[in-house]
Design an enzyme around this catalytic site. Structure first.
Site, PDB file in Angstrom:
ATOM      1  N   ALA A 129      37.483 -36.021  -8.385  1.00  0.00           N
ATOM      2  CA  ALA A 129      38.387 -35.931  -7.239  1.00  0.00           C
ATOM      3  C   ALA A 129      37.469 -36.217  -6.066  1.00  0.00           C
ATOM      4  CB  ALA A 129      39.201 -34.691  -7.129  1.00  0.00           C
ATOM      5  N   CYS A 130      37.702 -37.056  -5.256  1.00  0.00           N
ATOM      6  CA  CYS A 130      36.958 -37.294  -3.965  1.00  0.00           C
ATOM      7  C   CYS A 130      36.563 -35.851  -3.074  1.00  0.00           C
ATOM      8  CB  CYS A 130      37.580 -38.403  -2.934  1.00  0.00           C
ATOM      9  SG  CYS A 130      36.698 -38.536  -1.431  1.00  0.00           S
ATOM     10  N   VAL A 131      35.533 -35.820  -2.835  1.00  0.00           N
ATOM     11  CA  VAL A 131      35.085 -34.481  -2.495  1.00  0.00           C
ATOM     12  C   VAL A 131      35.564 -34.243  -0.881  1.00  0.00           C
ATOM     13  CG1 VAL A 131      32.786 -35.159  -1.254  1.00  0.00           C
ATOM     14  CG2 VAL A 131      33.192 -32.792  -1.868  1.00  0.00           C
TER      15      VAL A 131
ATOM     16  N   ALA B  89      39.479 -34.032  -1.312  1.00  0.00           N
ATOM     17  CA  ALA B  89      39.928 -32.731  -1.955  1.00  0.00           C
ATOM     18  C   ALA B  89      39.890 -31.561  -1.137  1.00  0.00           C
ATOM     19  CB  ALA B  89      39.081 -32.822  -3.282  1.00  0.00           C
TER      20      ALA B  89
END
Lengths: 131, 117
Positions: free
Chosen positions: A79-81, A84
């Protein structure tokens, strides 16, 4: 011949068919001998990384389904930091860094930068986006 | 790798415009050749004189004027979309090539990957 796919999922878990379609597709890829370099959760797609997701027993559980698929086939589930974090989806490390009292992302889900997606695309033959 | 990002949503009704741009910039940073195509209501992302602050939002579209820093110099706008949205080229904040549908089709065919978030 094996084809390597990078899979981008941006649809929200419960207001789109994105996760269900992507999960069926990924499972079918492996059953035909293909591979996935990463399932990358971006935008509202990152909501699915929340391990506190707790639907009723007879309802679909996209979080758990991704978890099982990643464990079965061994692909990266990232998941993209930034996507997210702004949605309250935090790893233990990110939670501590931002002074929050809890976290909700655990393995095989990973929190990763957009660079991980760029790498997944570079190492794949095709990319597919589920929105 | 040649990548095209198709931006077809207005700038502030969701975070998709910002998130598309972030992804495009990430690809450009890692030496992919990135082109941007603005079509549909996405052409509003390039409109001059945005006052996002008035709506309590961050004006992320300013980044479009600094794309040369990321070696992104391929900006395209759909002629059809400009007509539909009743915008003219001089209302856009950047120099962009205006393409008809046939040219857009050729542009898409030149890419290794095409994304429309």
């Amino acid at each position: 011949m094996t084809t390597r796919f990078s899979i981008l999922v941006t649809g929200s878990p419960f207001t789109s068919q994105a996760h269900h379609s992507a999960q069926c597709f990924v499972d079918a890829l492996y059953s035909k001998g293909h591979q996935v370099t990463s399932v990358f959760l971006y935008g509202d797609g990152s909501y699915v990384a929340n391990q506190l997701m707790h639907p009723a027993n007879d309802e679909s559980h996209p979080h758990q389904h991704w978890r099982e698929l990643a464990q079965k086939h061994g692909f990266k589930l990232q998941a993209c930091v930034s996507a997210a974090a702004k949605r309250g989806i935090l790893s233990r490390e990110d939670s501590e860094l931002s002074g929050k009292s809890s976290f909700n992302v655990t393995s095989p889900y990973e929190i990763a930068g957009l660079g991980a997606w760029v790498e997944a695309v570079a190492n794949s033959d095709k990319s597919l986006h589920f929105s | 790798m040649n990548l095209l990002f198709i931006l077809n949503k207005p700038p502030y009704s969701s975070d998709i415009g910002k998130e598309s741009l972030d992804m495009a910039l990430a690809h450009a940073t890692f030496d992919d050749t990135v082109s941007l195509l603005f079509t549909g209501q996405g052409v509003w992302q390039l409109k001059t004189d945005q006052f996002a602050k008035l709506a309590g939002l961050k004006e992320f579209t300013r980044l479009y004027t600094g794309l040369d820093l990321y070696d992104i110099d391929q900006l395209f706008v759909s002629e059809n979309a400009l007509d539909t949205e009743q915008l003219t080229r001089d209302q856009l904040m950047v120099e962009a090539s205006v393409l008809n549908d046939e040219a857009i089709s050729r542009l898409i065919n030149q890419q290794d990957r095409v994304f429309c978030l």
